[in-house]
Design a protein around this motif. Sequence first.
Motif, PDB file in Angstrom:
ATOM      1  N   GLY A  53      75.236   2.713  80.269  1.00  0.00           N
ATOM      2  CA  GLY A  53      74.812   1.811  81.045  1.00  0.00           C
ATOM      3  C   GLY A  53      73.200   1.587  80.748  1.00  0.00           C
ATOM      4  O   GLY A  53      72.823   2.028  79.981  1.00  0.00           O
ATOM      5  N   GLN A  54      72.484   0.489  81.496  1.00  0.00           N
ATOM      6  CA  GLN A  54      71.145   0.065  81.388  1.00  0.00           C
ATOM      7  C   GLN A  54      70.612  -0.658  83.165  1.00  0.00           C
ATOM      8  O   GLN A  54      70.958  -1.170  83.328  1.00  0.00           O
ATOM      9  CB  GLN A  54      71.039  -0.768  80.051  1.00  0.00           C
ATOM     10  N   PRO A  55      69.441   1.173  83.083  1.00  0.00           N
ATOM     11  CA  PRO A  55      69.582   0.690  84.000  1.00  0.00           C
ATOM     12  C   PRO A  55      68.336  -0.634  84.945  1.00  0.00           C
ATOM     13  O   PRO A  55      67.472  -0.789  83.227  1.00  0.00           O
ATOM     14  CB  PRO A  55      69.229   1.904  85.196  1.00  0.00           C
ATOM     15  N   GLY A  56      68.139  -0.972  85.571  1.00  0.00           N
ATOM     16  CA  GLY A  56      67.202  -2.373  86.213  1.00  0.00           C
ATOM     17  C   GLY A  56      67.573  -2.939  86.499  1.00  0.00           C
ATOM     18  O   GLY A  56      68.377  -3.627  87.471  1.00  0.00           O
ATOM     19  N   VAL A  57      66.432  -4.126  87.171  1.00  0.00           N
ATOM     20  CA  VAL A  57      66.651  -5.684  88.243  1.00  0.00           C
ATOM     21  C   VAL A  57      66.550  -6.276  86.876  1.00  0.00           C
ATOM     22  O   VAL A  57      66.272  -7.179  86.013  1.00  0.00           O
ATOM     23  CB  VAL A  57      65.481  -5.473  88.377  1.00  0.00           C
ATOM     24  N   VAL A  58      68.698  -7.650  88.145  1.00  0.00           N
ATOM     25  CA  VAL A  58      68.992  -8.902  86.746  1.00  0.00           C
ATOM     26  C   VAL A  58      68.427 -10.255  87.670  1.00  0.00           C
ATOM     27  O   VAL A  58      68.658  -9.848  89.308  1.00  0.00           O
ATOM     28  CB  VAL A  58      70.645  -8.521  86.386  1.00  0.00           C
ATOM     29  N   GLY A  59      67.912 -10.548  87.306  1.00  0.00           N
ATOM     30  CA  GLY A  59      67.162 -11.788  87.836  1.00  0.00           C
ATOM     31  C   GLY A  59      68.055 -12.673  87.318  1.00  0.00           C
ATOM     32  O   GLY A  59      68.879 -12.710  86.898  1.00  0.00           O
ATOM     33  N   ILE A  60      66.988 -14.126  88.101  1.00  0.00           N
ATOM     34  CA  ILE A  60      67.115 -15.667  86.967  1.00  0.00           C
ATOM     35  C   ILE A  60      67.732 -14.940  85.193  1.00  0.00           C
ATOM     36  O   ILE A  60      68.048 -15.980  85.043  1.00  0.00           O
ATOM     37  CB  ILE A  60      66.379 -16.232  87.217  1.00  0.00           C
ATOM     38  N   SER A  61      66.483 -14.553  84.917  1.00  0.00           N
ATOM     39  CA  SER A  61      67.274 -14.877  83.266  1.00  0.00           C
ATOM     40  C   SER A  61      68.940 -13.942  83.155  1.00  0.00           C
ATOM     41  O   SER A  61      69.210 -14.153  82.085  1.00  0.00           O
ATOM     42  CB  SER A  61      66.634 -13.616  82.964  1.00  0.00           C
ATOM     43  N   GLY A  62      69.109 -13.158  83.945  1.00  0.00           N
ATOM     44  CA  GLY A  62      70.857 -12.525  84.110  1.00  0.00           C
ATOM     45  C   GLY A  62      71.515 -13.782  83.747  1.00  0.00           C
ATOM     46  O   GLY A  62      72.335 -13.560  82.570  1.00  0.00           O
ATOM     47  N   ILE A  63      71.601 -14.582  83.993  1.00  0.00           N
ATOM     48  CA  ILE A  63      72.503 -15.414  84.316  1.00  0.00           C
ATOM     49  C   ILE A  63      72.573 -16.522  82.396  1.00  0.00           C
ATOM     50  O   ILE A  63      73.558 -16.861  82.150  1.00  0.00           O
ATOM     51  CB  ILE A  63      72.166 -17.440  84.921  1.00  0.00           C
TER      52      ILE A  63
END
Length: 291
Positions: A53-63
């Motif tokens: 896995g890859q930790p981190g924050v997924v926001g708008i760019s995740g779409i």
Amino acid sequence: MFIEKFKPKIMKLHQKLTLCFVAIFCTFCAKTTDNIDPNAGGGGASNPNIGVGQPGVVGISGIDAWDKLATTEKNRIKDWTTIFMHQSVGGDLEDGANNNGFKFEYFDLNEKPKGLSGNVFSVSNGDPIGKIAEFKKNALTHKTILKIAIFKFGYADITDGNIEQVKTAYKQLIDDLRTQIPNLKFVHITPPLIYIVTKDDGNAAKMKMAKWMRDTFKDKDSIFDLQEVESDNGACNLNGIWTICNKYRSTAGCPSKSQGIDAPEGQGHLCESAATRISKAFLYSIYQVGK
């Protein structure tokens, strides 16, 4: 005469060098093919097993990131035993994921989770401590098969009066599950915002909780920043306090598939088309934690 005398040996040497070159070339090609990025285009064999896995924050760019994944990579998450517990807005995310071809199957204390699995808290909205206890019980019940745990607060769970207590209880939940279920992975979800037009009714507290989640878990786990997505990264706000954008909330023109139509102010369910779009970032956060 000299050349003619050694011509047979020269020919044999040439043949050996040619075969050696071909063997080296083929080996190089084979290694290069094995290293093709499975996310590129639509090719590459999928590995259904869960990764580091890859930790981190997924926001708008995740779409957009989800849309760009190869189908084989997207489908990997279907094989990862996951529990997702929630209420209301979580149901919107499940509906949106289902519209994208990723259905969360039902699970409970007796029904084992199979791949992506979800359930609604029996504890009422506004009782975050009760939800935390219920989630822990469900996770430990299925500890031998569980790979990914996803807890989601409701928009009535976080207030200025209880935020510190909830932080402590939630952190203890995660710490306990890490200890009792080795290698368990987590997707954290920032608390959903409500629609505000006249005064803040708890969104400031939810924003504080979201910041604490990012600061506390972004180096270890995947965080789906629902607040960033549903507020267009704060573009929708009241005097600097983020709010769910009107275009994303459940209205008569675009109701929530499961929750109906929201009140003019004070709720934050997702309209079905928005839920379908936003759930892509949710699915990507699951992919990130197990890729």
